[in-house]
Write an enzyme that holds these catalytic residues in place. Structure first.
Site, mmCIF file in Angstrom:
data_model
loop_
_atom_site.group_PDB
_atom_site.id
_atom_site.type_symbol
_atom_site.label_atom_id
_atom_site.label_comp_id
_atom_site.label_asym_id
_atom_site.label_seq_id
_atom_site.Cartn_x
_atom_site.Cartn_y
_atom_site.Cartn_z
ATOM 1 C CG ASP A 1 -14.100 -7.695 -7.555
ATOM 2 O OD1 ASP A 1 -13.620 -7.225 -6.999
ATOM 3 O OD2 ASP A 1 -14.636 -8.287 -7.377
ATOM 4 C CD GLU B 1 -1.617 13.905 12.752
ATOM 5 O OE1 GLU B 1 -2.095 14.248 11.884
ATOM 6 O OE2 GLU B 1 -1.663 12.439 13.151
ATOM 7 C CG HIS C 1 4.773 8.526 7.175
ATOM 8 N ND1 HIS C 1 4.987 8.620 5.796
ATOM 9 C CD2 HIS C 1 3.684 8.447 7.492
ATOM 10 C CE1 HIS C 1 3.640 8.226 5.214
ATOM 11 N NE2 HIS C 1 3.038 9.036 5.931
ATOM 12 C CE LYS D 1 -4.503 9.505 13.910
ATOM 13 N NZ LYS D 1 -4.174 11.028 13.124
HETATM 14 P P1 NDP Z 1 -11.640 4.264 1.003
HETATM 15 O O1 NDP Z 1 -12.274 2.377 1.943
HETATM 16 O O2 NDP Z 1 -12.231 4.822 1.322
HETATM 17 O O3 NDP Z 1 -11.678 3.676 -0.812
HETATM 18 C C1 NDP Z 1 -11.677 2.429 -1.095
HETATM 19 C C2 NDP Z 1 -11.866 2.621 -2.832
HETATM 20 O O4 NDP Z 1 -11.305 1.154 -2.961
HETATM 21 C C3 NDP Z 1 -13.469 3.171 -2.827
HETATM 22 O O5 NDP Z 1 -13.508 3.695 -3.702
HETATM 23 C C4 NDP Z 1 -14.053 1.477 -3.837
HETATM 24 O O6 NDP Z 1 -14.978 1.101 -3.584
HETATM 25 C C5 NDP Z 1 -13.178 0.501 -4.027
HETATM 26 N N1 NDP Z 1 -13.035 -0.417 -3.852
HETATM 27 C C6 NDP Z 1 -12.951 -2.037 -2.261
HETATM 28 N N2 NDP Z 1 -12.415 -2.840 -3.395
HETATM 29 C C7 NDP Z 1 -12.885 -3.455 -4.333
HETATM 30 C C8 NDP Z 1 -12.452 -3.955 -5.623
HETATM 31 N N3 NDP Z 1 -12.761 -5.257 -4.541
HETATM 32 N N4 NDP Z 1 -12.465 -3.999 -6.776
HETATM 33 C C9 NDP Z 1 -12.717 -2.126 -6.903
HETATM 34 N N5 NDP Z 1 -12.811 -1.434 -6.521
HETATM 35 C C10 NDP Z 1 -12.826 -1.664 -4.903
HETATM 36 O O7 NDP Z 1 -10.435 4.054 1.564
HETATM 37 P P2 NDP Z 1 -9.204 5.278 1.586
HETATM 38 O O8 NDP Z 1 -9.552 5.744 0.100
HETATM 39 O O9 NDP Z 1 -9.194 5.362 2.522
HETATM 40 O O10 NDP Z 1 -7.721 4.610 1.617
HETATM 41 C C11 NDP Z 1 -6.956 4.208 0.319
HETATM 42 C C12 NDP Z 1 -5.411 3.514 0.670
HETATM 43 O O11 NDP Z 1 -4.751 4.620 0.824
HETATM 44 C C13 NDP Z 1 -5.328 2.495 1.917
HETATM 45 O O12 NDP Z 1 -4.499 1.994 1.766
HETATM 46 C C14 NDP Z 1 -5.272 3.792 2.847
HETATM 47 O O13 NDP Z 1 -4.815 2.937 3.827
HETATM 48 C C15 NDP Z 1 -4.649 4.673 1.927
HETATM 49 N N6 NDP Z 1 -4.249 5.712 2.560
HETATM 50 C C16 NDP Z 1 -5.618 6.413 3.042
HETATM 51 C C17 NDP Z 1 -4.933 7.664 3.324
HETATM 52 C C18 NDP Z 1 -6.015 9.015 3.237
HETATM 53 O O14 NDP Z 1 -6.495 10.078 4.123
HETATM 54 N N7 NDP Z 1 -7.903 8.220 3.181
HETATM 55 C C19 NDP Z 1 -3.760 8.544 3.403
HETATM 56 C C20 NDP Z 1 -2.864 7.180 3.016
HETATM 57 C C21 NDP Z 1 -3.351 5.982 2.958
HETATM 58 P P3 NDP Z 1 -16.323 1.335 -3.210
HETATM 59 O O15 NDP Z 1 -16.974 2.208 -2.116
HETATM 60 O O16 NDP Z 1 -17.427 1.024 -4.728
HETATM 61 O O17 NDP Z 1 -16.338 -0.513 -2.745
#
Ligand code: NDP
Length: 464
Positions: A85, A204, A228, A326
C-alpha cells in the site's frame, strides 16, 4: 542498470498504454539493461504480473527481429512484483531501498493516491538519482498543483520530476517545431502580421469508454485543454529556441503560457456542452448522465471551447481557439492556422473567397496547405488548390517516447512545474465562471457535430 518501478501494476494505464509503449521501446533496442518492477495493492503472485507483462509485450514481437524478441522476453521473464500500500508510511521507502538504482518511479495510480504516496515519503527515503514520474491530472486547481509541486520538490530536484504529457510524445505535435523553424517559407509568417487566427481541435468520437468516474470529476476543459492543448498552443506560438535541449525549449513554452489568458467576458470567450443519447457508427451511446458513476448535478462538460489571447508582441490580437470534445460524429484532431488576406489583390482577379490555411493533423498525421492558384479554365479566376502530405508517425508509441525520456533522465517531453501551474492559472477563471453558471451548459446528441452553431471552425463567427 536502470530500474523502472510501476506503481499501479494492475491498472488500466499500465495495461493499455505503459506496457505496450515500453514493449515497443525494447523491441526497437532503444533501451537496454532495464529491470522492470511492478507494485500494487493487489495480492498478485510474481507469475501473474509476469503474465500481464508478457501478454502486452507479445504484440511488439516481430519475427525478423531476434534481438528485440530476446529483449522483450528477458525483461518479461525477470520482472518482479511487490504487494504494497503505497500510502502506508515506510512501504514505498522500503521498496526503494531494496531496488538497484537509479530507479524511475512511475505513479500509475489514482491522483489522490499518488499525492498521498509522495506525502508519506521523506527526502531520506529517496535514493540519489531517483526520478518521479507523475501522470495527469497534475493537481485539480492552481493551489493543488502548487502544493503537489512543493511536496515533490521536497523529495527530488525539478530535473528528476517528469510530469507526463503523452501528447508531447506524439510525433506530429513535436513536428510542429520542425515545420515552423526549418522552413523560411513559414517561420516569418507566424505572427499577428499575417495570421488571423489559430484553432486547435481535439474532437473524438469516443465516449467515456468505462472511465466515467474519472471523467465526471474532470470534464473536457481539465482533461484535454488544461493538460494537452495548451502545450500544443505553446508549440505553435513560441519563438525559436536555440536548441531542443529541455531548458531552452521549456523556457520558451513557459514564456508563451505566462503571456496567455482567457478574456474574462466568459460568455463570449468560452463555450461548454454535454452529450445526450445518440448513435456513433451504429453504436448506441447513452445519455452522458445515464452512465454509471455520473453525478448529473456536477454539470460536467464533454465539449469545451476557449479563446486564448497571447499578450505579447508576436501574437497580440490573434485569437487561439482551443476545443476538445467526446462522442462527436466527426473526429477532428488538428491545428489550423488561418492567414489574413493579402493587402491588395490585383483588381481583375475573381474567385477568392477562402483564406490561406495551413492544417496540421494529429491523427491521421497530415500536413495540408490550402491556397489559391490559377486553375484550369478562365485565367482571371482563382481556384482552390490543396497540397497535402501524409506524415510518418513515429516508430514509438507516445508512451514509448515518454518512457525513453524518463529512462534517459531527459525531461524534455514532460511538463515543468511552473508550466503546469500556469496551465491551471489560465483555465481556473473559466472553471470558476462555469461553476457559477455564467456560461450555459449546452447539449448535443452523441454522433452529431456538437450543438447547433458550433460548426467545425469558427469562420462563421466574427472575430473581435
Ligand atoms: P486504475 O484505477 O485503473 O488503476 C490504479 C492502480 O492503482 C490499480 O492498479 C490499483 O490497484 C492501484 N492502487 C490504488 N491504490 C493503491 C495503493 N494504496 N497502493 C498501491 N496501489 C494502489 O487507474 P488508471 O490506470 O486508469 O489511471 C492511473 C493514472 O493514470 C491516473 O492518474 C490517471 O488520471 C492517469 N491516466 C490514465 C489514463 C488511462 O487511459 N487509463 C490516460 C491518461 C492518464 P488496486 O486495483 O489493487 O487497488
Amino acid at each position: 542498470m536502470r530500474t523502472l518501478l510501476i506503481l499501479g501494476a494492475s491498472g488500466d494505464l499500465t495495461g493499455r498504454l505503459l506496457l505496450p509503449g515500453l514493449g515497443r521501446l525494447l523491441a526497437l533496442g532503444r533501451t537496454a539493461g532495464l529491470t522492470l518492477v511492478g507494485a500494487g495493492s493487489d495480492d498478485w503472485s510474481r507469475q501473474q504480473w509476469r503474465d500481464r507483462v508478457a501478454g502486452a509485450f507479445r504484440d511488439c514481437e516481430r519475427p525478423d527481429n531476434d534481438n528485440g524478441v530476446r529483449q522483450l522476453r528477458l525483461v518479461a521473464g525477470q520482472t518482479d512484483y511487490h504487494r504494497l500500500d503505497v500510502t502506508a508510511k515506510g512501504a514505498l521507502a522500503g521498496l526503494l531501498a531494496a531496488l538497484e538504482g537509479p530507479v524511475a518511479v512511475f505513479f500509475a495510480l489514482p491522483p489522490a493516491v499518488s499525492q498521498k504516496a509522495c506525502e508519506v515519503l521523506g527526502p531520506a527515503d529517496i535514493p540519489e538519482g531517483t526520478r518521479l514520474v507523475l501522470e495527469k491530472p497534475f493537481g485539480s486547481s492552481l493551489e493543488s498543483a502548487r502544493s503537489l509541486n512543493r511536496t515533490l520538490l521536497r523529495l527530488v530536484p525539478e530535473e528528476n520530476i517528469h510530469r507526463v504529457d503523452h501528447f508531447l510524445g506524439k510525433a506530429t505535435v513535436f513536428n510542429i517545431l520542425g515545420l515552423r523553424f526549418a522552413n523560411r517559407l513559414l517561420e516569418p509568417l507566424f505572427s499577428n502580421q499575417h495570421v488571423a487566427k489559430v484553432e486547435i481541435y481535439y474532437d473524438e468520437s469516443l465516449a467515456l469508454e468505462g472511465r466515467a468516474r474519472y471523467y465526471d470529476h474532470a470534464g473536457a476543459l481539465r482533461d484535454m485543454i488544461q493538460s494537452h492543448l495548451l502545450q500544443v498552443m505553446a508549440l505553435m506560438a513560441l519563438n525559436a529556441p536555440a536548441s531542443l535541449k529541455e531548458r531552452d525549449l521549456r523556457d520558451h513554452i513557459g514564456s508563451v503560457l505566462r503571456a496567455s489568458s482567457v478574456n474574462p467576458d466568459f460568455a463570449r470567450s468560452t463555450r461548454r456542452a454535454r452529450y445526450t443519447a445518440g448513435d456513433i457508427e451504429g453504436r448506441r451511446i447513452p445519455d452522458y448522465t445515464a452512465e454509471a458513476g455520473i453525478d448529473p448535478s456536477r454539470g460536467t462538460e464533454t465539449l469545451a471551447e476557449i479563446e486564448v489571447s497571447i499578450n505579447n508582441e508576436r501574437w497580440a490580437g490573434v485569437p487561439f481557439i482551443l476545443r476538445s470534445g467526446k462522442a462527436l460524429g466527426r473526429p477532428q484532431k488538428e491545428a489550423i492556422v488561418t492567414f489574413k488576406p493579402v493587402n491588395h489583390l490585383p483588381t481583375g482577379f475573381k474567385g477568392v473567397d477562402e483564406p490561406t490555411r495551413l492544417r496540421i493533423g494529429f491523427g491521421p498525421e497530415t500536413l495540408r496547405l490550402e491556397i489559391d492558384v490559377n486553375g484550369p479554365g478562365d485565367i482571371f479566376t482563382l481556384d482552390r488548390a490543396v497540397m497535402e502530405a501524409q506524415l510518418h508517425s513515429a516508430d514509438l508509441l507516445p508512451y514509448g517516447e515518454v518512457l525513453e525520456g524518463v529512462l534517459a533522465g531527459d525531461p524534455l517531453l514532460s511538463v515543468r512545474g511552473d508550466i503546469a501551474e500556469d496551465c491551471w492559472r489560465i483555465v481556473e477563471p473559466v472553471l470558476q465562471a462555469w461553476a457559477e453558471n455564467q456560461v450555459p451548459l449546452e447539449e448535443y446528441p452523441a454522433g452529431s457535430h456538437g450543438p447547433a452553431g458550433w460548426g467545425t471552425s469558427r469562420q462563421d463567427r466574427p472575430l473581435e
